[in-house]
Design an enzyme around this catalytic site. Structure first.
Site, PDB file in Angstrom:
ATOM      1  N   PHE A  12      52.024  -7.666  57.693  1.00  0.00           N
ATOM      2  CA  PHE A  12      51.839  -9.068  58.241  1.00  0.00           C
ATOM      3  C   PHE A  12      53.459  -9.392  58.524  1.00  0.00           C
ATOM      4  CE2 PHE A  12      51.882 -13.644  56.737  1.00  0.00           C
ATOM      5  CZ  PHE A  12      52.040 -14.210  57.925  1.00  0.00           C
ATOM      6  N   ASP A  32      55.865   3.337  55.600  1.00  0.00           N
ATOM      7  CA  ASP A  32      54.727   2.255  55.514  1.00  0.00           C
ATOM      8  C   ASP A  32      53.706   3.650  55.293  1.00  0.00           C
ATOM      9  OD1 ASP A  32      52.205   0.835  55.734  1.00  0.00           O
ATOM     10  OD2 ASP A  32      53.614  -0.839  56.457  1.00  0.00           O
ATOM     11  N   ASP A  53      54.985   6.852  50.865  1.00  0.00           N
ATOM     12  CA  ASP A  53      54.541   5.813  50.069  1.00  0.00           C
ATOM     13  C   ASP A  53      55.648   5.714  49.194  1.00  0.00           C
ATOM     14  OD1 ASP A  53      53.245   4.906  47.150  1.00  0.00           O
ATOM     15  OD2 ASP A  53      51.395   5.526  48.487  1.00  0.00           O
ATOM     16  N   ILE A  54      55.996   4.374  48.808  1.00  0.00           N
ATOM     17  CA  ILE A  54      57.164   4.436  48.215  1.00  0.00           C
ATOM     18  C   ILE A  54      57.011   4.537  46.643  1.00  0.00           C
ATOM     19  CG2 ILE A  54      58.075   2.088  49.439  1.00  0.00           C
ATOM     20  CD1 ILE A  54      56.577   0.223  46.962  1.00  0.00           C
ATOM     21  N   TYR A 141      50.296  -9.320  39.112  1.00  0.00           N
ATOM     22  CA  TYR A 141      51.102  -9.183  40.457  1.00  0.00           C
ATOM     23  C   TYR A 141      52.359  -9.918  40.179  1.00  0.00           C
ATOM     24  CZ  TYR A 141      52.559 -10.670  44.994  1.00  0.00           C
ATOM     25  OH  TYR A 141      53.271 -11.017  46.161  1.00  0.00           O
ATOM     26  N   VAL A 182      45.060 -17.668  52.064  1.00  0.00           N
ATOM     27  CA  VAL A 182      43.615 -18.717  52.224  1.00  0.00           C
ATOM     28  C   VAL A 182      43.768 -18.920  53.912  1.00  0.00           C
ATOM     29  CG1 VAL A 182      45.307 -20.629  51.603  1.00  0.00           C
ATOM     30  CG2 VAL A 182      42.940 -20.829  51.791  1.00  0.00           C
ATOM     31  N   ARG A 206      49.484 -25.695  47.312  1.00  0.00           N
ATOM     32  CA  ARG A 206      50.142 -24.423  47.853  1.00  0.00           C
ATOM     33  C   ARG A 206      51.183 -24.832  48.664  1.00  0.00           C
ATOM     34  NH1 ARG A 206      47.899 -22.950  44.033  1.00  0.00           N
ATOM     35  NH2 ARG A 206      46.598 -20.915  43.647  1.00  0.00           N
TER      36      ARG A 206
HETATM   37  N1  LIG Z   1      52.233 -13.007  52.630  1.00  0.00           N
HETATM   38  C1  LIG Z   1      52.518 -13.851  51.778  1.00  0.00           C
HETATM   39  O1  LIG Z   1      52.127 -14.924  51.682  1.00  0.00           O
HETATM   40  C2  LIG Z   1      53.635 -13.407  50.679  1.00  0.00           C
HETATM   41  C3  LIG Z   1      53.845 -14.328  49.677  1.00  0.00           C
HETATM   42  C4  LIG Z   1      54.742 -13.946  48.727  1.00  0.00           C
HETATM   43  C5  LIG Z   1      55.096 -12.821  48.657  1.00  0.00           C
HETATM   44  N2  LIG Z   1      55.071 -11.623  49.615  1.00  0.00           N
HETATM   45  C6  LIG Z   1      55.473 -10.454  49.645  1.00  0.00           C
HETATM   46  O2  LIG Z   1      55.993 -10.059  50.997  1.00  0.00           O
HETATM   47  C7  LIG Z   1      55.869  -8.678  51.402  1.00  0.00           C
HETATM   48  C8  LIG Z   1      54.919  -8.372  52.626  1.00  0.00           C
HETATM   49  O3  LIG Z   1      53.495  -8.969  52.208  1.00  0.00           O
HETATM   50  P1  LIG Z   1      52.499  -8.970  53.454  1.00  0.00           P
HETATM   51  O4  LIG Z   1      51.827 -10.342  53.347  1.00  0.00           O
HETATM   52  O5  LIG Z   1      53.341  -8.587  54.834  1.00  0.00           O
HETATM   53  O6  LIG Z   1      51.642  -7.955  52.946  1.00  0.00           O
HETATM   54  P2  LIG Z   1      50.962  -6.867  53.966  1.00  0.00           P
HETATM   55  O7  LIG Z   1      49.867  -6.254  53.000  1.00  0.00           O
HETATM   56  O8  LIG Z   1      50.477  -7.413  55.188  1.00  0.00           O
HETATM   57  O9  LIG Z   1      51.981  -6.006  54.200  1.00  0.00           O
HETATM   58  C9  LIG Z   1      52.465  -4.743  53.319  1.00  0.00           C
HETATM   59  C10 LIG Z   1      52.700  -3.449  53.806  1.00  0.00           C
HETATM   60  O10 LIG Z   1      53.186  -2.496  53.014  1.00  0.00           O
HETATM   61  C11 LIG Z   1      52.435  -1.515  53.191  1.00  0.00           C
HETATM   62  N3  LIG Z   1      52.418  -0.722  51.681  1.00  0.00           N
HETATM   63  C12 LIG Z   1      51.495  -0.996  50.767  1.00  0.00           C
HETATM   64  N4  LIG Z   1      51.654  -0.200  49.623  1.00  0.00           N
HETATM   65  C13 LIG Z   1      52.486   0.540  50.068  1.00  0.00           C
HETATM   66  C14 LIG Z   1      52.904   1.989  49.364  1.00  0.00           C
HETATM   67  N5  LIG Z   1      52.854   2.017  48.100  1.00  0.00           N
HETATM   68  N6  LIG Z   1      53.932   2.474  50.147  1.00  0.00           N
HETATM   69  C15 LIG Z   1      54.623   2.240  51.332  1.00  0.00           C
HETATM   70  N7  LIG Z   1      53.891   1.102  52.090  1.00  0.00           N
HETATM   71  C16 LIG Z   1      52.979   0.380  51.501  1.00  0.00           C
HETATM   72  C17 LIG Z   1      51.202  -1.896  53.588  1.00  0.00           C
HETATM   73  O11 LIG Z   1      50.494  -0.651  54.418  1.00  0.00           O
HETATM   74  C18 LIG Z   1      51.311  -2.656  54.409  1.00  0.00           C
HETATM   75  O12 LIG Z   1      51.834  -2.524  55.722  1.00  0.00           O
HETATM   76  C19 LIG Z   1      54.992  -8.202  50.060  1.00  0.00           C
HETATM   77  O13 LIG Z   1      56.202  -7.509  49.174  1.00  0.00           O
HETATM   78  C20 LIG Z   1      54.549  -9.146  49.128  1.00  0.00           C
HETATM   79  O14 LIG Z   1      54.159  -9.216  47.981  1.00  0.00           O
HETATM   80  C21 LIG Z   1      54.072 -12.226  50.683  1.00  0.00           C
END
Ligand SMILES: NC(=O)c1ccc[n+]([C@@H]2O[C@H](COP(=O)([O-])OP(=O)(O)OC[C@H]3O[C@@H](n4cnc5c(N)ncnc54)[C@H](O)[C@@H]3O)[C@@H](O)[C@H]2O)c1
Length: 313
Positions: A12, A32, A53-54, A141, A182, A206
């Site tokens: 996202f 990714d 994968d990371i 988390y 949400v 939130r």
């Molecule tokens: N969306 C939010 O509200 C929010 C809030 C706080 C923090 N974050 C942080 O922002 C970052 C991005 O979140 P997002 O909302 O875009 O989530 P998301 O799930 O849409 O994106 C995460 C991406 O990481 C990839 N991924 C997951 N595990 C992986 C792995 N082991 N190796 C390689 N790729 C992997 C997934 O395929 C996905 O494309 C994350 O670190 C999340 O913790 C997001």
């Protein structure tokens, strides 16, 4: 032209960031594993997509070759999943982040920006939360993201790596159709004419941040040097879940829906909003999007996107 590696670039926030970087004419590589991200969303001209994968240091090292800057977004992102499976969450968020830091160091990367979280690392605190508070995570988390921050700080302290930690609040916007957060959940339910399910009494709060404002914060953190610093990146506004339901009613006129209340979920905090004074002062960050406007644009995006059935994506 700068070469960026965006881990989790198919997710996202990743897609929104990658679009902004390519619009500026930067070269972008994505690493990714497509566990939640979608390859098709990252099909933009000039993007180098590496599927890996990371948790695999070799894959991360290869992805960092020739890279100037890294934005590390890839993560196990759901609080509820982390409560169910803390081990996987630790491996992706803590070990995965150490792998990214090690690879950045080997490749002499100039800056590494880490996606952290405001609410989950700090736990139950009297809001507004800020960078001076002692973290007390209440979910695996939150703990794993705090470990990630600790390693970013340590790699700055021990090896001089230019790391910056951005603590995102609750982000919403286009490309969030797969998210459990949400706003995305509510909009999916509304598209399917289901009632909105609120866990607890709905008085929990939130801090909702529109994704364009978050991308702007990442670009500011990229352009201004603040090595080893952590910043709350949020709207600075407190909104209850009941309030969110009411705002949705207001901004999408004519849409009729019910709200159903269920038991509160474990590991979730009651009140959260952030002070963004530090980011304002040091990065010149000012979020611009009002909740009404952000919800309207997100709804428009869901309407256009869900022209296709969700299960096809
Ligand atoms: N969306 C939010 O509200 C929010 C809030 C706080 C923090 N974050 C942080 O922002 C970052 C991005 O979140 P997002 O909302 O875009 O989530 P998301 O799930 O849409 O994106 C995460 C991406 O990481 C990839 N991924 C997951 N595990 C992986 C792995 N082991 N190796 C390689 N790729 C992997 C997934 O395929 C996905 O494309 C994350 O670190 C999340 O913790 C997001």
């Amino acid at each position: 032209m700068t070469t960026y590696l965006v881990t989790g670039g198919c997710g996202f926030i990743g897609i929104n960031l990658v679009r902004a970087l390519t619009q500026r004419g930067e070269f972008v590589r994505i690493l990714d594993n497509l566990s939640t991200g979608k390859k098709d969303d990252a099909k933009l001209p000039g993007i180098d997509l590496q599927i890996g994968d990371i948790r695999d240091l070799g894959a991360v090292t290869k992805a960092c070759e020739g890279v100037d800057k890294v934005v590390h977004l890839a993560a196990h992102t759901r609080v509820v999943d982390s409560v169910e499976n803390p081990q996987v969450n630790f491996e992706i968020n803590a070990i995965g982040t150490v792998n990214v830091l090690r690879a950045c160091r080997s490749a002499s990367v100039k800056k590494m920006i880490f996606a952290s979280t405001g609410g989950a690392i700090l736990g139950e605190q009297e809001p507004p939360v800020h960078e001076g508070m002692v973290p007390r995570p209440v979910s695996p988390y939150g703990a794993s993201k705090l470990a990630g921050e600790a390693y970013c700080s340590a790699f700055h302290g021990s090896y001089g790596l230019n790391t910056v930690m951005l603590r995102f609040s609750n982000v919403y916007g286009p490309y969030s159709y797969h998210k459990g957060s949400v706003v995305a959940q509510f909009f999916r339910d509304l598209m399917q004419k289901k009632p909105l399910v609120v866990y607890g009494d709905g008085l929990q709060t939130r801090d909702f941040l529109y994704v364009d404002d978050l991308v702007e914060a990442i670009l500011l953190a990229d352009s201004i040097d603040t090595p080893g610093e952590a910043f709350q990146i949020a709207s600075g506004r407190e909104t209850s879940i009941r309030g969110l339901c009411e705002t949705i009613r207001k901004v999408i006129p004519g849409l009729k829906f019910d709200v159903r209340y269920e038991l509160a979920r474990k590991g979730e905090i009651q009140r959260n909003y952030a002070s963004i004074e530090k980011a304002r002062r040091m990065l010149g960050y000012t979020p611009k999007t009002k909740l009404d406007d952000g919800l309207k644009s997100t709804w428009q995006w869901f309407l256009s996107f869900l022209g296709e059935p969700l299960h096809n994506r």
